[in-house]
Motif scaffolding. Structure first.
Motif, PDB file in Angstrom:
ATOM      1  N   VAL A 165     -47.181  43.461  80.338  1.00  0.00           N
ATOM      2  CA  VAL A 165     -48.738  43.763  79.705  1.00  0.00           C
ATOM      3  C   VAL A 165     -49.020  43.117  78.735  1.00  0.00           C
ATOM      4  N   LEU A 166     -50.163  42.318  78.816  1.00  0.00           N
ATOM      5  CA  LEU A 166     -50.668  41.538  77.981  1.00  0.00           C
ATOM      6  C   LEU A 166     -51.892  41.961  77.257  1.00  0.00           C
ATOM      7  N   ASP A 167     -52.014  41.818  75.768  1.00  0.00           N
ATOM      8  CA  ASP A 167     -53.007  41.999  75.133  1.00  0.00           C
ATOM      9  C   ASP A 167     -53.345  41.239  73.896  1.00  0.00           C
ATOM     10  N   ARG A 168     -54.218  41.490  72.982  1.00  0.00           N
ATOM     11  CA  ARG A 168     -54.469  40.588  71.823  1.00  0.00           C
ATOM     12  C   ARG A 168     -53.341  40.565  71.033  1.00  0.00           C
ATOM     13  N   ASP A 169     -52.516  41.354  70.951  1.00  0.00           N
ATOM     14  CA  ASP A 169     -51.087  41.356  70.242  1.00  0.00           C
ATOM     15  C   ASP A 169     -49.954  40.842  70.995  1.00  0.00           C
ATOM     16  N   SER A 170     -50.020  40.244  72.086  1.00  0.00           N
ATOM     17  CA  SER A 170     -48.787  39.843  72.893  1.00  0.00           C
ATOM     18  C   SER A 170     -48.866  38.571  72.465  1.00  0.00           C
ATOM     19  N   GLY A 171     -49.761  37.759  71.754  1.00  0.00           N
ATOM     20  CA  GLY A 171     -49.368  36.252  71.497  1.00  0.00           C
ATOM     21  C   GLY A 171     -49.892  35.419  72.559  1.00  0.00           C
ATOM     22  N   ALA A 172     -50.167  36.038  73.662  1.00  0.00           N
ATOM     23  CA  ALA A 172     -51.003  34.962  74.697  1.00  0.00           C
ATOM     24  C   ALA A 172     -52.212  34.754  74.686  1.00  0.00           C
ATOM     25  N   ALA A 173     -52.670  33.547  74.986  1.00  0.00           N
ATOM     26  CA  ALA A 173     -54.174  33.174  74.837  1.00  0.00           C
ATOM     27  C   ALA A 173     -54.796  33.992  75.997  1.00  0.00           C
ATOM     28  N   LEU A 174     -56.134  34.625  75.915  1.00  0.00           N
ATOM     29  CA  LEU A 174     -56.745  35.106  77.168  1.00  0.00           C
ATOM     30  C   LEU A 174     -56.837  34.357  78.456  1.00  0.00           C
TER      31      LEU A 174
END
Length: 286
Positions: free
Chosen positions: A154-163
């Motif tokens: 589950v990716l979000d703004r705190d995951s370190g991934a660019a949108l």
């Protein structure tokens, strides 16, 4: 799984290819036209096609702007198709796998071997389609699966991934599009776990699920099963899936951009037939 904060409203947007994107946007536009603004949700959860729509919604793009973009004829878009051989392999993996993780890992191995366009070429598609500002301030969760381990991500703004990479990963249909690299790991379509991953909305008081596809490799991942669990947990829930008219507009190949406008119009028309029951949940009268 779910957001740490309880209560509030959640909008869940499921997977379903380019026609799924269009149909979802049509539904959102038609509901907003009738006074049901799902884009005001406290939480947005997007899977595959729904990750594209979710990023636009959470990023503040207006529904009419989104809808208008779906009516523009496709130009220079790469057509794609889920071939029968690929779908047969999905079924084979589902029958052989003993766990969701094993199913995801089997699909991941196939995705890593597949001959597709390059990851860099595919990334440019999402750069062109998504808000340039990146992650919105509003809570947005995007789903994917680790191609090596099959683990759900589950990716979000705190995951370190660019949108753009989170959305690309969520849309990386195994055997059609390349897995996406994030922090050294490769990721594939979150819809391989569940077409909507509605269970992430656990804790919300009001949930509306808009899902172009509803069946899953495992019954526990189906939209119906996840909606039932949310309701059993005390949430007011409504799920919208394409009706017969919308299914005809969407067609058999959900990756065909030439059917996008028809799918969007069908979603908008269907909103007139479902708005009362969606409003009953969203406005708290259910």
């Amino acid at each position: 799984m779910g957001f740490s904060g309880a209560g509030g409203s959640a909008l869940v947007l499921g997977g379903g290819g380019v026609t799924g994107v269009a149909w979802e946007i049509g539904v959102l536009a038609g509901l907003a036209e009738r006074g049901v603004d799902l884009t005001a949700a406290d939480r947005v959860i997007g899977t595959s096609a729904g990750s594209v729509v979710g990023a636009l919604v959470a990023g503040g793009v207006g529904v009419e702007e989104m809808y208008g973009a779906q009516l523009v004829p496709p130009v220079a878009e790469v057509p794609a198709r889920l071939r029968r051989r690929t779908m047969a392999y999905y079924l084979y993996c589902a029958l052989r796998a003993r766990s969701p993780q094993e199913y995801g890992a089997r699909l991941g191995r196939m995705a890593l071997r597949a001959r597709t366009m390059t990851e860099a070429e595919r990334r440019e598609v999402f750069v062109a389609r998504l808000p340039a500002a990146g992650w919105p301030s509003r809570p947005l969760q995007i789903t994917a699966m680790d191609a090596q381990t099959g683990d759900f991500a589950v990716l979000d703004r705190d995951s370190g991934a660019a949108l753009v990479d989170a959305v690309g990963a969520s849309c990386a249909v195994p055997g059609v599009w390349p897995p996406v690299t994030i922090d050294g790991r490769r990721y594939i379509d979150g819809g391989m776990r569940s077409p909507a991953n509605a269970d992430l909305a656990a804790g919300a008081d009001r949930v509306v699920v808009i899902a172009p596809l509803t069946r899953a490799a495992r019954r526990s991942g189906s939209v119906a099963a996840q909606v039932a669990r949310l309701a059993a947990g005390g949430a007011r829930v409504e799920a919208v899936a394409p009706d017969a008219t919308a299914r005809r507009a969407i067609g058999r190949n959900v990756l065909d951009p030439t059917r996008r406008a028809d799918a969007a119009r069908a979603g908008r028309a269907q909103a007139a037939r479902v708005h009362a029951r969606v409003a009953a949940v969203w406005d708290g009268t259910a």
